[in-house]
Write a protein that holds these residues in place. Structure first.
Motif, short mmCIF file in Angstrom:
data_model
loop_
_atom_site.label_atom_id
_atom_site.label_comp_id
_atom_site.label_asym_id
_atom_site.label_seq_id
_atom_site.Cartn_x
_atom_site.Cartn_y
_atom_site.Cartn_z
N PRO A 21 8.73 9.53 -2.27
CA PRO A 21 7.92 10.14 -1.22
C PRO A 21 6.88 9.15 -0.69
N LYS A 22 6.76 9.08 0.63
CA LYS A 22 5.82 8.15 1.27
C LYS A 22 4.40 8.34 0.74
N MET A 23 3.99 9.58 0.55
CA MET A 23 2.61 9.84 0.11
C MET A 23 2.35 9.35 -1.31
N SER A 24 3.42 9.16 -2.10
CA SER A 24 3.21 8.73 -3.49
C SER A 24 3.25 7.22 -3.66
N VAL A 25 3.80 6.48 -2.68
CA VAL A 25 3.97 5.04 -2.90
C VAL A 25 2.75 4.21 -2.51
N HIS A 26 1.90 4.73 -1.64
CA HIS A 26 0.72 3.95 -1.23
C HIS A 26 -0.43 4.27 -2.18
N CYS A 27 -0.57 3.41 -3.20
CA CYS A 27 -1.54 3.65 -4.27
C CYS A 27 -2.03 2.30 -4.79
N HIS A 28 -2.55 2.28 -5.99
CA HIS A 28 -3.06 1.03 -6.58
C HIS A 28 -1.94 0.16 -7.13
N ASP A 29 -0.75 0.72 -7.28
CA ASP A 29 0.40 -0.02 -7.80
C ASP A 29 1.61 0.23 -6.90
N THR A 30 1.46 -0.02 -5.62
CA THR A 30 2.48 0.28 -4.62
C THR A 30 3.75 -0.54 -4.87
N PRO A 31 4.90 0.11 -5.01
CA PRO A 31 6.13 -0.63 -5.18
C PRO A 31 6.58 -1.23 -3.83
N LEU A 32 7.34 -2.31 -3.90
CA LEU A 32 7.88 -2.93 -2.69
C LEU A 32 8.82 -1.94 -2.01
N TYR A 105 4.96 -8.84 2.78
CA TYR A 105 3.55 -9.09 2.46
C TYR A 105 3.06 -8.09 1.42
N ARG A 106 1.96 -8.45 0.79
CA ARG A 106 1.23 -7.56 -0.11
C ARG A 106 -0.24 -7.74 0.22
N ALA A 107 -0.94 -6.63 0.42
CA ALA A 107 -2.36 -6.67 0.76
C ALA A 107 -3.08 -5.56 0.00
N VAL A 108 -4.30 -5.86 -0.42
CA VAL A 108 -5.09 -4.91 -1.20
C VAL A 108 -6.36 -4.55 -0.43
N MET A 109 -6.60 -3.24 -0.27
CA MET A 109 -7.81 -2.77 0.38
C MET A 109 -9.00 -2.89 -0.58
N PRO A 110 -10.22 -2.86 -0.07
CA PRO A 110 -11.40 -2.92 -0.95
C PRO A 110 -11.41 -1.80 -2.00
N ASN A 111 -10.81 -0.65 -1.69
CA ASN A 111 -10.79 0.45 -2.67
C ASN A 111 -9.63 0.34 -3.65
N CYS A 163 -0.73 -8.21 10.21
CA CYS A 163 -0.74 -8.82 11.54
C CYS A 163 -1.26 -10.25 11.46
N ARG A 164 -2.27 -10.47 10.65
CA ARG A 164 -2.83 -11.81 10.47
C ARG A 164 -1.78 -12.78 9.93
N GLU A 165 -0.84 -12.28 9.09
CA GLU A 165 0.23 -13.12 8.55
C GLU A 165 1.40 -13.26 9.53
N GLN A 166 1.64 -12.22 10.34
CA GLN A 166 2.79 -12.25 11.26
C GLN A 166 2.55 -13.15 12.47
N VAL A 167 1.34 -13.12 13.01
CA VAL A 167 1.06 -13.83 14.26
C VAL A 167 1.37 -15.33 14.18
N PRO A 168 0.99 -16.05 13.11
CA PRO A 168 1.35 -17.47 13.06
C PRO A 168 2.87 -17.69 13.11
N GLN A 169 3.62 -16.82 12.45
CA GLN A 169 5.08 -16.96 12.47
C GLN A 169 5.63 -16.66 13.86
N LEU A 170 5.08 -15.65 14.53
CA LEU A 170 5.52 -15.33 15.89
C LEU A 170 5.13 -16.45 16.86
#
Length: 194
Positions: A21-32, A105-111, A163-170
């Motif tokens: 479920p989409k709501m369960s994957v966005h957490c502190h240990d998000t799977p690819l 990509y993998r990115a971590v929010m401040p929370n 987006c910060r990672e994609q733009v240089p490649q684009l």
């Protein structure tokens, strides 16, 4: 969209591992998992930027590229891009062009909440104005690609981490986004080849 929407989980090689479920994957240990990013352009080469709605779980209120999302199990990325453009921005796209087939990509929010996505990137060209869905988009802005890319590359624009990672490649694809050459579909990860 329903809260029980499923996303496709993938391994590091892009092979499907199942769904969650989409709501369960966005957490502190998000799977690819499989996602997409899209950059919408008008005929003048301006890119449509969106500010994510303030109530979004990940990166609320942050400016980013035109539209991101997740394909449903069994749904092609092309169809997913068009579905989300219609839902989020009221845009009808006739086709999508694959630009970065294997972006990840993998990115971590401040929370501590993590985004971890295998996220092919698409270009879409439209003739109509966007009609943002406030459930998804706080506001929109059209910007000349050259100005936007230079702002991101020089660290002058606050933008989402993907987006910060994609733009240089684009940007390496050429100065004019309307002339970028599409990538072959067989370069997509296996989970996205439908």
């Amino acid at each position: 969209m329903t809260t029980d929407e499923l996303v496709v989980l993938v391994d590091r090689s892009g092979h499907p591992l199942g769904t969650a479920p989409k709501m369960s994957v966005h957490c502190h240990d998000t799977p690819l998992h499989l996602a997409f990013s899209s950059y919408v352009f008008d005929r003048e080469g301006r890119v449509l930027l969106t500010r994510r709605a303030d109530h979004k779980l990940t990166w609320p209120g942050v400016w980013t590229n035109s539209c991101c999302g997740h394909p449903l199990p069994g749904e092609s990325l092309d169809s997913a891009v068009m579905r989300r453009l219609s839902y989020e921005l009221g845009l009808k796209a006739e086709r999508t062009d694959l630009m970065l087939p294997a972006f990840s990509y993998r990115a971590v929010m401040p929370n501590g909440i993590v985004e971890h996505e295998l996220c092919p990137v698409f270009r879409v060209t439209v003739d109509a104005p966007a009609v943002p869905n406030p459930d998804e988009v706080g506001e929109t802005s059209w910007m000349p690609w050259k100005e936007f890319a230079e702002g991101v590359l020089n660290g002058l624009l606050a933008i989402s981490p993907w987006c910060r990672e994609q733009v240089p490649q684009l940007a390496r694809l050429g100065a004019d986004p309307l002339t970028w050459r599409s990538a072959p579909a067989d370069e997509l990860p296996p989970a996205a080849r439908l």
